[in-house]
Scaffold this active site. Structure first.
Site, PDB file in Angstrom:
ATOM      1  N   PRO A 216     -75.389 -29.247 -66.665  1.00 46.26           N
ATOM      2  CA  PRO A 216     -74.022 -29.053 -66.158  1.00 46.26           C
ATOM      3  C   PRO A 216     -73.567 -30.280 -65.377  1.00 46.26           C
ATOM      4  O   PRO A 216     -74.376 -30.964 -64.747  1.00 46.26           O
ATOM      5  CB  PRO A 216     -74.148 -27.840 -65.219  1.00 46.26           C
ATOM      6  CG  PRO A 216     -75.443 -27.199 -65.566  1.00 46.26           C
ATOM      7  CD  PRO A 216     -76.333 -28.290 -66.074  1.00 46.26           C
ATOM      8  N   LYS A 217     -72.280 -30.579 -65.443  1.00 49.94           N
ATOM      9  CA  LYS A 217     -71.698 -31.643 -64.623  1.00 49.94           C
ATOM     10  C   LYS A 217     -71.146 -30.994 -63.361  1.00 49.94           C
ATOM     11  O   LYS A 217     -70.304 -30.100 -63.419  1.00 49.94           O
ATOM     12  CB  LYS A 217     -70.588 -32.373 -65.370  1.00 49.94           C
ATOM     13  CG  LYS A 217     -69.983 -33.532 -64.579  1.00 49.94           C
ATOM     14  CD  LYS A 217     -68.880 -34.219 -65.346  1.00 49.94           C
ATOM     15  CE  LYS A 217     -68.306 -35.394 -64.541  1.00 49.94           C
ATOM     16  NZ  LYS A 217     -67.768 -34.973 -63.229  1.00 49.94           N
ATOM     17  N   TRP A 218     -71.617 -31.454 -62.205  1.00 50.03           N
ATOM     18  CA  TRP A 218     -71.221 -30.865 -60.925  1.00 50.03           C
ATOM     19  C   TRP A 218     -70.093 -31.676 -60.296  1.00 50.03           C
ATOM     20  O   TRP A 218     -70.111 -32.901 -60.314  1.00 50.03           O
ATOM     21  CB  TRP A 218     -72.424 -30.815 -59.978  1.00 50.03           C
ATOM     22  CG  TRP A 218     -73.560 -30.021 -60.542  1.00 50.03           C
ATOM     23  CD1 TRP A 218     -74.641 -30.503 -61.236  1.00 50.03           C
ATOM     24  CD2 TRP A 218     -73.700 -28.610 -60.514  1.00 50.03           C
ATOM     25  NE1 TRP A 218     -75.448 -29.472 -61.625  1.00 50.03           N
ATOM     26  CE2 TRP A 218     -74.905 -28.297 -61.194  1.00 50.03           C
ATOM     27  CE3 TRP A 218     -72.944 -27.570 -59.965  1.00 50.03           C
ATOM     28  CZ2 TRP A 218     -75.364 -26.991 -61.345  1.00 50.03           C
ATOM     29  CZ3 TRP A 218     -73.392 -26.269 -60.113  1.00 50.03           C
ATOM     30  CH2 TRP A 218     -74.582 -25.986 -60.794  1.00 50.03           C
TER      31      TRP A 218
ATOM     32  N   ASP B 136     -67.149 -28.149 -64.795  1.00 45.79           N
ATOM     33  CA  ASP B 136     -66.576 -29.495 -64.796  1.00 45.79           C
ATOM     34  C   ASP B 136     -66.979 -30.316 -66.005  1.00 45.79           C
ATOM     35  O   ASP B 136     -66.390 -31.351 -66.266  1.00 45.79           O
ATOM     36  CB  ASP B 136     -66.981 -30.223 -63.510  1.00 45.79           C
ATOM     37  CG  ASP B 136     -66.121 -31.441 -63.255  1.00 45.79           C
ATOM     38  OD1 ASP B 136     -64.898 -31.363 -63.446  1.00 45.79           O
ATOM     39  OD2 ASP B 136     -66.681 -32.489 -62.883  1.00 45.79           O
ATOM     40  N   GLY B 137     -67.962 -29.854 -66.755  1.00 44.34           N
ATOM     41  CA  GLY B 137     -68.345 -30.564 -67.965  1.00 44.34           C
ATOM     42  C   GLY B 137     -69.833 -30.456 -68.232  1.00 44.34           C
ATOM     43  O   GLY B 137     -70.574 -29.770 -67.526  1.00 44.34           O
TER      44      GLY B 137
END
Length: 342
Positions: free
Chosen positions: A29-31, A176-177
């Protein structure tokens, strides 16, 4: 002495339109937080930002977290986040960059930061930056094994591209991505060697005003608004992706709609007292036009960056453009649930 210099730059990611597939990829996951490299050598701890600035004085609680780890010599790569009522709050994170130590101490108690780690550049006397990600991830998992402080967590990962795509799909655009990394790649300090896929978020917004382009009598940007539950039109950002061939006709169309107040809730700021440029002023419009835009993050009910123009929406009534369109930040617990579900 730390195993690597404090000036070590984190590896970065470049934006892509789709996730790479095939053997050898790892997905995370993009944080939405502050990138941070955490250095520790015994009792000495340093937290460094992506730009090479020290962060420990702004996040003393994270410094203490790193100092409490069982391992006493390492370099970790991760993200600092702050949650409010369980949801990521980038504005609360920004508020920590305050000059007053008393204010920082107060905020560190009221809205403590979490540190989510996803890479390990050194462990003990072993420098891992030139080792493949598969080796670094194994070292990271070993270092984090047995640590049970909820404020210091190992970021989840998968080697299944379909599962990673499901993270985005199941999050409804709130994540977020996704970041993709080659498992056989070394840690490329300062390079855009990772790939990131961001969700395609769009919102239909009312054009509540516009600004002229600097030094021009034609439109430069559209000021965007959304209605809140009380029926007030609030300014939420702008879009400037207007084609040059469309500017003259659009300017004429907008000037025919000029009428105060434009925004009935939160409004754009006016020109500063030092500015005399026409572009610093904004023209209010009757709320009749609806435009679809793309956006990335939202902070305090505003688009954090400029948006991308997609199309006009003559089929949609302005009153149908509400704040509920904005994807709320995904809660870390919800990310964990999505990962477990896939």
């Amino acid at each position: 002495m730390f195993p690597l210099p404090l000036t070590t730059a984190p590896m970065e990611a470049k934006l892509v339109d789709g996730l790479p597939d095939g053997d050898g990829w790892q997905y995370e996951p993009k944080w939405d937080g502050f990138r941070c490299l955490a250095f520790r050598d015994g009792g000495e701890v340093a937290l460094m930002s992506k730009s090479g600035k020290p962060l420990a004085r702004f996040f003393p609680e994270v410094e203490a977290l790193v100092a409490r780890l069982a391992a006493d010599r390492f370099i970790l790569d991760g993200e600092l986040i702050v949650t409010v009522d369980g949801a990521l709050a980038f504005d609360a994170l920004q508020a920590r960059l305050h000059p007053a130590a008393s204010r920082i101490a107060k905020l560190s108690r009221e809205t403590p930061a979490e540190f989510i780690v996803f890479d390990c550049l050194a462990s003990g006397d072993r420098v891992l930056a030139d080792e493949p990600l598969s080796v670094r991830r194994e070292a990271l998992e070993t270092l984090m094994a047995g640590e049970d402080d909820a404020m210091l967590r190992l970021s989840p990962m998968t080697r299944d591209a379909d599962a990673a795509a499901d993270w985005l799909r199941l999050s409804g655009g709130a994540l977020d991505g996704i970041v993709a990394k080659r498992r056989d790649d070394i840690y490329r300090s300062g390079e855009r060697a990772m790939l990131k896929l961001k969700p395609g978020r769009t919102a239909d917004c009312v054009v509540g005003g516009f600004r002229y382009a600097s030094g021009s009598d034609q439109v430069g940007s559209l000021l965007l608004g959304l209605y809140d539950a009380a029926g007030q039109l609030n300014h939420v950002g702008f879009t400037s992706g207007i084609k040059d061939v469309d500017r003259a006709a659009l300017t004429e169309r907008l000037e025919a709609l000029v009428e105060a107040p434009g925004f009935t809730g939160k409004a754009p700021g006016g020109p500063s007292r030092w500015s005399t440029e026409r572009s610093a002023e904004w023209q209010p419009l009757r709320p009749e036009l609806v435009v679809e835009v793309t956006y990335d993050q939202v902070t305090l009910d505003r688009f954090r960056h400029g948006t991308g123009f997609v199309r006009w929406r003559p089929d949609k009534a302005p009153r149908q453009c509400g704040m509920e369109q904005l994807a709320p930040p995904l809660r870390p617990a919800e990310v964990a649930a999505i990962v477990a579900a896939t």
